[in-house]
Design a protein around this motif. Sequence first.
Motif, short mmCIF file in Angstrom:
data_model
loop_
_atom_site.label_atom_id
_atom_site.label_comp_id
_atom_site.label_asym_id
_atom_site.label_seq_id
_atom_site.Cartn_x
_atom_site.Cartn_y
_atom_site.Cartn_z
N TRP A 90 0.84 -1.21 0.00
CA TRP A 90 0.00 0.00 0.00
C TRP A 90 0.87 1.25 0.00
CZ3 TRP A 90 0.80 3.18 4.14
CH2 TRP A 90 1.36 2.62 5.29
N TYR A 94 0.91 3.99 -2.91
CA TYR A 94 0.49 5.37 -2.62
C TYR A 94 1.62 6.36 -2.91
CZ TYR A 94 -4.06 4.33 -0.52
OH TYR A 94 -5.37 3.96 -0.31
N CYS A 257 4.17 13.85 1.90
CA CYS A 257 3.86 12.77 2.85
C CYS A 257 2.50 12.97 3.51
CB CYS A 257 4.95 12.66 3.90
SG CYS A 257 6.41 11.84 3.25
N VAL A 258 2.10 14.23 3.71
CA VAL A 258 0.76 14.47 4.25
C VAL A 258 -0.27 13.83 3.31
CG1 VAL A 258 -0.98 16.24 4.67
CG2 VAL A 258 1.33 16.53 5.56
N PHE A 259 -0.04 13.97 2.01
CA PHE A 259 -0.96 13.35 1.05
C PHE A 259 -0.85 11.83 1.08
CE2 PHE A 259 -1.44 17.60 -0.33
CZ PHE A 259 -2.64 17.66 -1.02
N PHE A 261 0.09 9.76 3.42
CA PHE A 261 -0.31 9.05 4.63
C PHE A 261 -1.69 9.44 5.14
CE2 PHE A 261 4.33 8.65 4.73
CZ PHE A 261 4.43 7.28 4.88
N PHE A 262 -2.15 10.64 4.80
CA PHE A 262 -3.41 11.09 5.41
C PHE A 262 -4.53 11.33 4.42
CE2 PHE A 262 0.02 12.19 8.34
CZ PHE A 262 -0.38 11.43 9.42
N MET A 263 -4.23 11.52 3.16
CA MET A 263 -5.32 11.63 2.17
C MET A 263 -4.86 11.10 0.83
SD MET A 263 -5.53 15.76 2.20
CE MET A 263 -4.17 16.76 2.74
N PRO A 264 -4.49 9.81 0.81
CA PRO A 264 -3.84 9.26 -0.37
C PRO A 264 -4.71 9.21 -1.62
CG PRO A 264 -4.38 7.51 1.18
CD PRO A 264 -4.66 8.81 1.87
N ASP A 265 -6.02 9.23 -1.43
CA ASP A 265 -6.89 9.06 -2.60
C ASP A 265 -7.51 10.36 -3.07
OD1 ASP A 265 -6.67 6.23 -3.03
OD2 ASP A 265 -7.69 6.00 -1.11
N ILE A 266 -7.19 11.47 -2.39
CA ILE A 266 -7.91 12.71 -2.65
C ILE A 266 -7.59 13.27 -4.04
CG2 ILE A 266 -6.32 14.47 -1.75
CD1 ILE A 266 -8.84 15.51 -0.18
N LEU A 267 -6.39 13.00 -4.55
CA LEU A 267 -6.03 13.53 -5.87
C LEU A 267 -6.52 12.64 -7.00
CD1 LEU A 267 -2.42 14.75 -5.03
CD2 LEU A 267 -4.44 16.15 -5.36
#
Lengths: 509, 254
Positions: A90, A94, A257-259, A261-267
């Motif tokens: 994962w 990611y 890393c914020v993306f 680990f914390f919002m990996p699917d937002i983009l």
Amino acid sequence: MASGEREPFQNTVVEWIDSRMPIFTMLQKEYGVFPAPKNFNYFWNFGAIAMFMLATMIATGIVLAMHYTANTHMAFDSVERIMRDVNGGWLIRYIHMNGASFFFIAVYIHIFRGMYYGSYKKPRELLWILGALIFLLMMATAFMGYVLPWGQMSLWGATVITGFFTAIPYVGESIQTLLLGGFSVENPTLTRFFALHYLLPFVIFAVVFLHIWALHVTGSNNPLGIDTKGPQDTLPFHPYYTVKDTFGLLVFLMIYCVFIFFMPDILGHPDNYTKANPLVTPAHIVPEWYFLPFYAILRAITFNMNLYFIVGLVFLFVLIVEFIWRKKPVYLSASAGWAMLVIGGFLILTGFTGDSCQRIDPKWLDENGGFKGLCGALQSLPGMSAAAAPISAKLGGVLAMFGSVAMLFVLPWLDTHPVRSARYRPLYKLFFLLLVVMFLVLGYVGSQPADASLLGIPLIYLGLAGTGYYFGYFLVLLPLLSRFEKTKPLPESIHQAVLSKQIKVEAKI
Amino acid sequence: MTRRFALLMTFVLTFGTGMAAYASEGGEPLIRQSWSFNGPTGTYDRAALQRGYKIYREVCSACHSMKLVYYRNLEALGYNEEQIKNIAKDYTYMDGPNDEGEMFERPGLPSDPFKSPYENDKQAAAANNAVPPDLSLIAKARPGGPDYIFSLLTGFEEHPPEGHTLLPGQHWNHYMPGHVLAMAPPLSDGQVTYEDGTPQTLEQYARDVAQFLMWAADPYMEERKRTGIKVILFLLVFAGVMYTLKKKIWADAH
């Protein structure tokens, strides 16, 4: 990389290698003592950051390829297997998935930085063109990579994008068949996209090498846009810029890393977590965010370009070349120019209105199904029908999209103003910042459905306005500014500019 | 320097988040819930996951497959090995061929994926008017994820509003894009028995199953967030050190 004069190294192993192949001498020269202007700001970090992202993408991509299966029946599940059963899978996925976005963020900032500070100007034209080539290769690689997970957006994005190639006259269908390996997006498409998605990053890597080679011949530009005049203007790359680049990279990585680990699917798009299904079309198909401005340009051309329109456009282009690009018109007198402007404008209006009449509200039709008034008159002109238009709306969109990327390649010859940095070009600065805003607006337009509107204004007009500004900026504004813009006084040298800034700061304290 | 940095941050964030907001169309705005797994330190509520699994097993699984989830994965819900073996062996799987070349039936094992209700999509479609989607990834595959699932499950309306007619086998839902779907309201008060005293209401069922489906779609979320906090802390410290070093090295640069 000449091996003429060589300082021997203390370390015997290093010296043994270096005396046979002076790789350490080369590294020392190109990355150790290499003189870099001392006044870089943090925007100059993004080249190194982009390089880091390329390496990250290749490293994670190779691991993903070990577990991925390029087969339409298995691709989706093999990606989920990576997400669920492969140790750390994962994380690798990611990193790769969000890495594409952050690679583009770094490269977009890198490109806009180059434009703001005039880094494409003489003697760095080739360096710039190699960069534009990298960008083009990245777009192809990213597009093919997005197809691999074989989700709904993978399939339908690929269908839509490759479908545009059919707009090319005569050979379009064949090109599409060649790209797809068949008549629709199917297993042969997936396998060739996988092969090319694996290959292209190494091509990018090679072009990056050329890009850096060219950079190390001309040396870096800097925020002042003036040439370095001697050692007082420069600092050795190491340790000054190695440490600055590392710090900048770490800050960038933190956001990345914020993306991860914390919002990996937002983009990404939720639809890509549904397995591709050729029988179900998603409500609206959007490409990845980094393509949205170009997607908006593609969709901005909603009208067919008939002969009237094209001839008018050619007239306009001749006028731009004669009266804006050239210092003095060669072939046309002023009165001929005015005449061409009037005729050209009239032809464009005629062609555009005539074409628009064909997509008009039926209430404008008379009882017999014919057109009323002006529309009817325009319709009766020969060559006005949509079928007779040499450039259909679809082809027009494709030309506009490729044209928008092509602008980058010819930029060094459109902006020939001798001053590089926007700091000393107030008008250029204004128009450039407007271009960035327009680019973001185009991105927004691209993300919305084609028939959406904002505050009552249909977004297609916003898209057309943005597209118009984009091309106007490159083809008209830059050549005009090159000729007429008065600049602010340039500093004597980098050294002096830095010193006087320091004095100001100290005076404040 | 700070100003420029702020500019840069704005740039990155605009690019990053601004463009990612895709609206979902055709349904009413979803009911936003507060979930235990929200936020950078959020975790799954094990009891809710177990209840959600019970609902899936007793209700949803009659029509919906979850092919990507294995019985062994249930360990993450707090079941022990023995319990998982017992759950799996309630299902029958076709296996083989054996040494005689015959296919044979055997009880399920922890290494089996969740048993699908239908042999294939055609059979599923024939029984339901439409193929009930596989639920393994549904919480990631729908905008709004768990909020969407909760809203959908509680958003059925027996009679469509004036001016809309439904064909036989169609149902009206406030949150479904387009409002019409083939699934009948699957849950109602008191339908599933909870042994831990949790209220047996439709809302509670919907909440529990939404959490279970979120876990199924994103089983590594807790590990991901835990790792993330460590990574960010490490980068912060490392960047701090590099910033100090940069200041020190650059002190004599001008």
